[in-house]
Each structure stands twice: as structure tokens, then as C-alpha cells.
Scaffold this motif. Sequence first.
Motif: not given
Length: 446
Positions: A46-48, A69-70, A88-90
Motif C-alpha cells: 500500500s503506497n510504498v 490496494d487500488r 510484476s506490479l498491479s
Amino acid sequence: MTSRRTLLDRPVSVVVGEDAPTLTAALRDAPPNTSIRVPAGTYNVSNVTVSKPVTIRGAGQNRTHLVGDRTGTVMTMTAPRTAVANLSLSGVGPARSGNNVTAGAVTVDKTSWNYNMRKVHGYGDAAVVFDTAGESFVSRVRINTTSNGIIARDSPNVTISNLTLYGTKRWDEGFLGVAAIGSSVVVQDSAFYGGKVGVFALDVDDLVVRDSRMEGMMLGVFNLYGRNLLISNNRVEDTGYGIYVEMRSSETAVVGNSVRRSGNGVIVAGTENYVSGNVLTQNRAGLLVEGHYSLYRRNVLAYNRIGLRSLTLLPTNTVTDNDVVRNGKPVTTSAYDIVHVWRGNYWSSAPGVRRTPSGSLVRSFRPTGSVDRAVGRVPYANTVAHSPTVTVLRQLQQFVPGLRKGGVVDPAPAADPIRDDVVKRVQETYNRTGKSEDDDSWDYRS
């Protein structure tokens, strides 16, 4: 580039899941100039924020998955010489642009000419944001995003290599793959699918986009207010605009690219640009000649609805040694009644077989003229082109300029293709003018 690759050789100081329970904890514990290893697995983050020069390295694009966490940007780098590799990142947040960002967050004054553009294009949610984090590196990363992929804000000398980015199937539901905002960036050996723009640059010196693929977006590469750009050896397909360098740019080289099945292949405006060696096929318009004092040479324009379009008011560009083959129309011009002299191009529809010792046709070619533009499409047009009446009229126009009409004239058209091997390959590949269908779903739909 070599100095950025050394970021992947930093010694491992923390292993997530062994030395620290989470990536956030690992970032807290890792000394500067070391690597954090993230083993195979799926990690919810979350917002690293990465505020020290470290490398985050996974076990592979298909093995290590960081899922946001979108609610916003997944990773924000605020230190120079940071790196992300092999993962990978999503889970990127939904904010495609920075319309709702407060004025204080934007790094230029609100009265500046580019304030609104920086705000909109540089402050949306993204998988990775580099914010004043120059000399950084992204390598072998896959991103799935419905907003932005990577944003570099005021971060000089960022290198992005072997990135695979999947955006949205509809261009108007996504935004930017890579956005370089006031940042010199190298994008290479990467692939972009869908979204609005593959690589976007605003107010950038020394951008490089090479050896990459763009497919299924409105714009493959789009530059605003840039200087000293190199856009080379890219493959662009099924876009609205393949490569678009807008009119306030200068000293850009667009070389060796392939653009096909798109609305407009290559548009290079601005001044003192170099457009060479590109192969543009089955587009609505292949090459748009715009701007001033630029050189367009050794491009192959084949099977487009329109091969070239001249959009300039003044004939200051040099257009020479290009192959214009089997297009619906070889060239069109703007409404201005200007004569553009483009010398030494090969026009597959140019009538005549008599040659000069230098290898050009004896007869000049006027692809926008009422007779020459019909050759190859209208029966008996070739006969009319060689008729005594037309011959006398053309001779008279040489002595009475008032009889000349605007448009394009090639006084010494090449008798044979300039890049014969490329032309033969293109003719073996395509058999009709206009866009063809392919077997994937990454298509730009206006």
C-alpha cells in the motif's frame, strides 16, 4: 546506461519474508546502496515510498507479484539511484490524471506555461513514480494498469528497459504507459499494449525511445516541447497516431521505425528534425511533412491510403530519396497554393521509362497534379500524361510561373526504388491498400 545497470549488482541486505516481514519493513531496515530481495510470491502493498538509494529485486516477472490496494500509486521513489527489477506490479489506483491535485504539489509555478499540462500528465496514479529520483533504473518489470504505468517527474537519466505494460483495451479508459515530465528518460526493449499513450514526454531534453513495441493505443510515442530526441527502431501497430512530435519540438531524429495499420504513421513538426529509414505501411496517412527546415529521406511509404501529406505553409523542408509505392494517393497537400519541390524520390506511379545518366526519369512527376495523380488508378491516364498537349503545357509553365498550380513536383524522380530490398519485402507482404486485420484484440478504435 552502464552506471544504471550496476544498480542490479548491489549486495543483498534484506530478504522479505526472512529478514523482514513486509516490503515496508525491509525498506526501513535496508542500508543505502544495497538490494532488497523479494522471493517468489504475491505481496499486497500500500503506497510504498522508497526514500533511500536501494534496489528492489524480485524472482522474475511471472514469479514475484506486488499488488497495490487500488487507492493510489503503488511505489513512489523519492531518492536518486533507486531500482526495481524482475517483478510484476498491479493494483494501481483509478486516478488517470492529476486534475484533483493541489497546486502546491506541482513543481512549477501556477502561472507557468506548462503548469496545467504537468498537473494533468504527471500526477495521476501509477505503478511506479520517480519524483526527483534521477539516475534510477527499471528492468524486466511487468505492469498491469488502468491508469498510468511509470511516471518520471524531474528525474534526469532514468532508464526503463525490458518493461512490458498492459493498459486498457479501450484507449479512452486508460492513460499513459511511461510519462517523462521534465526528465531525460531512456525507454528501450519494451512493449506497450493499450491505454492512451505508450510513451509520453513533456518539456524533455534528450529523450530516447528505441527498440520497443507499441500497439492498440491512441498515440504510440507523443512528445510535447522536446529537444534532442531519438525515436528509433520501434514497431508501432494499430494506433491512432504512431509517432507524433508536435510543433514546438526541435532537433529530433525519427529513424528506422515501422508503423502500420494506424491512422497517421509519423508526424514530426517543429524545426530542424531528421526523419529517415522508417517503413510506413497500411496507414490512413503514412508520413505527414510538417514543421520547417527538416530532412525527410529514405523512408518507405507503401499501401497507405495517402503516402505523404504536406501540411506546411512554406516549402522549407527537404523531402528526398523516399520510396512511395502503391498508395491510394501518393501525396496530398494543404489548401495553400504553394509549390513544394521534392527531388529524387521514387514514385511507383510516375509515368515514363526514359532515364538520365544519373538514374532519374527524364519526365518530372507532379503527384498532386490533375493528370499525374490519376496515373495508375484511372484508365488511359498514362497516355494523357505523355500527350503533346500536356507536354506543351508543362513546358509553358516553366516560363510563365503564373500558370503553375501549387502542390508537389519532383523534377528528377528516381527510376528505381531507393531501398530496393525493403520495397520488395513490403510488396511480398502486402497486396492491398489500407488497413488490414490482425489476430489480436489490441486495436485503436476512435
